[in-house]
Design a protein around this motif. Structure first.
Motif, PDB file in Angstrom:
ATOM      1  N   PRO A 160       0.842  -1.199   0.000  1.00  0.00           N
ATOM      2  CA  PRO A 160       0.000   0.000   0.000  1.00  0.00           C
ATOM      3  C   PRO A 160       0.876   1.247   0.000  1.00  0.00           C
ATOM      4  O   PRO A 160       1.830   1.353   0.788  1.00  0.00           O
ATOM      5  N   HIS A 182      -6.126  -2.563  -5.930  1.00  0.00           N
ATOM      6  CA  HIS A 182      -7.137  -2.176  -4.949  1.00  0.00           C
ATOM      7  C   HIS A 182      -6.908  -0.707  -4.581  1.00  0.00           C
ATOM      8  O   HIS A 182      -5.763  -0.288  -4.363  1.00  0.00           O
ATOM      9  N   TYR A 183      -7.982   0.071  -4.520  1.00  0.00           N
ATOM     10  CA  TYR A 183      -7.925   1.471  -4.077  1.00  0.00           C
ATOM     11  C   TYR A 183      -8.661   1.615  -2.752  1.00  0.00           C
ATOM     12  O   TYR A 183      -9.615   0.874  -2.480  1.00  0.00           O
ATOM     13  N   VAL A 184      -8.227   2.601  -1.972  1.00  0.00           N
ATOM     14  CA  VAL A 184      -8.974   2.974  -0.770  1.00  0.00           C
ATOM     15  C   VAL A 184      -9.762   4.236  -1.109  1.00  0.00           C
ATOM     16  O   VAL A 184      -9.179   5.310  -1.288  1.00  0.00           O
ATOM     17  N   ARG A 185     -11.069   4.081  -1.222  1.00  0.00           N
ATOM     18  CA  ARG A 185     -11.931   5.179  -1.648  1.00  0.00           C
ATOM     19  C   ARG A 185     -11.821   6.373  -0.700  1.00  0.00           C
ATOM     20  O   ARG A 185     -11.882   6.227   0.520  1.00  0.00           O
ATOM     21  N   SER A 199      -9.272   8.219   0.013  1.00  0.00           N
ATOM     22  CA  SER A 199      -7.998   8.385   0.748  1.00  0.00           C
ATOM     23  C   SER A 199      -7.169   9.555   0.251  1.00  0.00           C
ATOM     24  O   SER A 199      -6.202   9.961   0.914  1.00  0.00           O
ATOM     25  N   ASP A 235      -9.552   1.769   6.244  1.00  0.00           N
ATOM     26  CA  ASP A 235      -8.916   1.189   5.058  1.00  0.00           C
ATOM     27  C   ASP A 235      -9.716  -0.009   4.555  1.00  0.00           C
ATOM     28  O   ASP A 235     -10.006  -0.130   3.364  1.00  0.00           O
ATOM     29  N   LYS A 236     -10.072  -0.879   5.474  1.00  0.00           N
ATOM     30  CA  LYS A 236     -10.785  -2.101   5.098  1.00  0.00           C
ATOM     31  C   LYS A 236     -12.172  -1.784   4.547  1.00  0.00           C
ATOM     32  O   LYS A 236     -12.609  -2.374   3.545  1.00  0.00           O
ATOM     33  N   ASN A 295     -13.256   0.820   3.043  1.00  0.00           N
ATOM     34  CA  ASN A 295     -13.293   1.600   1.813  1.00  0.00           C
ATOM     35  C   ASN A 295     -12.440   1.034   0.685  1.00  0.00           C
ATOM     36  O   ASN A 295     -12.279   1.682  -0.355  1.00  0.00           O
ATOM     37  N   THR A 296     -11.899  -0.160   0.853  1.00  0.00           N
ATOM     38  CA  THR A 296     -11.101  -0.780  -0.198  1.00  0.00           C
ATOM     39  C   THR A 296     -11.999  -1.329  -1.305  1.00  0.00           C
ATOM     40  O   THR A 296     -12.995  -2.001  -1.036  1.00  0.00           O
ATOM     41  N   HIS A 346      -3.236   2.859  -2.804  1.00  0.00           N
ATOM     42  CA  HIS A 346      -3.529   1.689  -3.628  1.00  0.00           C
ATOM     43  C   HIS A 346      -2.499   0.605  -3.385  1.00  0.00           C
ATOM     44  O   HIS A 346      -1.394   0.871  -2.905  1.00  0.00           O
ATOM     45  N   TRP A 347      -2.890  -0.605  -3.705  1.00  0.00           N
ATOM     46  CA  TRP A 347      -2.033  -1.770  -3.477  1.00  0.00           C
ATOM     47  C   TRP A 347      -2.517  -2.917  -4.357  1.00  0.00           C
ATOM     48  O   TRP A 347      -3.562  -2.823  -4.999  1.00  0.00           O
TER      49      TRP A 347
END
Length: 254
Positions: free
Chosen positions: A117, A149-152, A154, A183-184, A186-187, A206-207
């Motif tokens: 991330p 994967h994105y964190v909405r 962030s 984080d979890k 909104n991923t 993102h990750w």
């Protein structure tokens, strides 16, 4: 009827990313993949060792990452300058932008490591953080071979999350406090076929997971654009790159 770019801009401002499935059709993606194969044969031997990385040093079949492809080949320079992608970048940023870097990202079958991330802007050493990265899938991407994967949302936090040294080649820094409940919650994962195009803000977290497929790679191109307002601290950036390259050489990775 709402203009498509206006709708995308609204999504980008809210979430920190957009997804277009697909941006390019199958014919265009076949062309890009053919040109990429040509590029690997003709241009990679001319690139600096600080611009080409392998999952296993010296093993050509494990090509992992490349930087500045636009400097070595007209086809990929033109691809980076594609009007449609530039227009997306400038619309998302709300200002004129310049093309900075065309990158290649791969997770070779069975050995591709996870992407930690991170926030791209942490590497860029600039202010304000006016930049976007576009990401084009060259083949099918999914959970098995390591989709993004994105964190909405962030991108809205002040500054950057704390980053620390990562052992993942090509991603020298990763967020050290990642994994909060926010984080979890909104991923969002983005599987998709070849031609899928993502674009994210430089502060969007993102990750990606590892490639656990025994047969499929996970190849993609990255398009980096800086807004005209972004001012790079060239001294800090040069010092960071010099230390990173020294560390990689000391570790025998380049």
């Amino acid at each position: 009827m709402q203009d498509p770019l206006t709708s995308l801009k609204s999504d980008f401002d809210r979430d920190g990313f957009i997804a277009i499935k697909p941006l390019f059709d199958a014919s265009k993606m076949a062309e890009i993949n053919r040109e990429f194969d040509r590029y690997v044969e003709s241009c990679v031997p001319e690139m600096k060792d600080t611009e080409v990385f392998y999952e296993e040093k010296g093993a050509k079949g494990t090509l992992k990452q490349m930087q500045n492809m636009q400097h070595y080949d007209a086809y990929f320079r033109d691809l980076l300058e594609t009007d449609m992608i530039r227009e997306l970048a400038e619309t998302m940023l709300g200002e004129k932008a310049r093309a900075v870097n065309l990158e290649y990202f791969n997770k070779p079958a069975g050995i591709g490591k996870p992407t930690p991330p991170h926030q791209d802007g942490y590497y860029f050493h600039f202010n304000p953080p006016a930049a976007v990265t576009g990401w084009l899938a060259m083949e099918r991407v999914d959970a098995e071979n390591g989709c993004i994967h994105y964190v909405r949302g962030s991108h809205k936090i002040d500054g950057y999350r704390p980053h620390g040294r990562s052992e993942i080649l090509g991603f020298s820094q990763g967020i050290t406090d990642f994994g909060t409940e926010n984080d979890k919650a909104n991923t969002v994962a983005f599987p998709g076929d070849a031609g899928t195009f993502l674009m994210h803000h430089s502060k969007t977290i993102h990750w990606a997971g590892p490639n656990t497929s025994p047969t499929r790679a996970r190849r993609a191109l990255g398009f980096v654009y800086f807004g005209e307002s972004a001012k790079v601290d060239e001294e800090a950036r040069a010092a960071y790159q010099a230390k990173l390259q020294a560390d990689l050489r000391a570790a025998g990775k380049i």
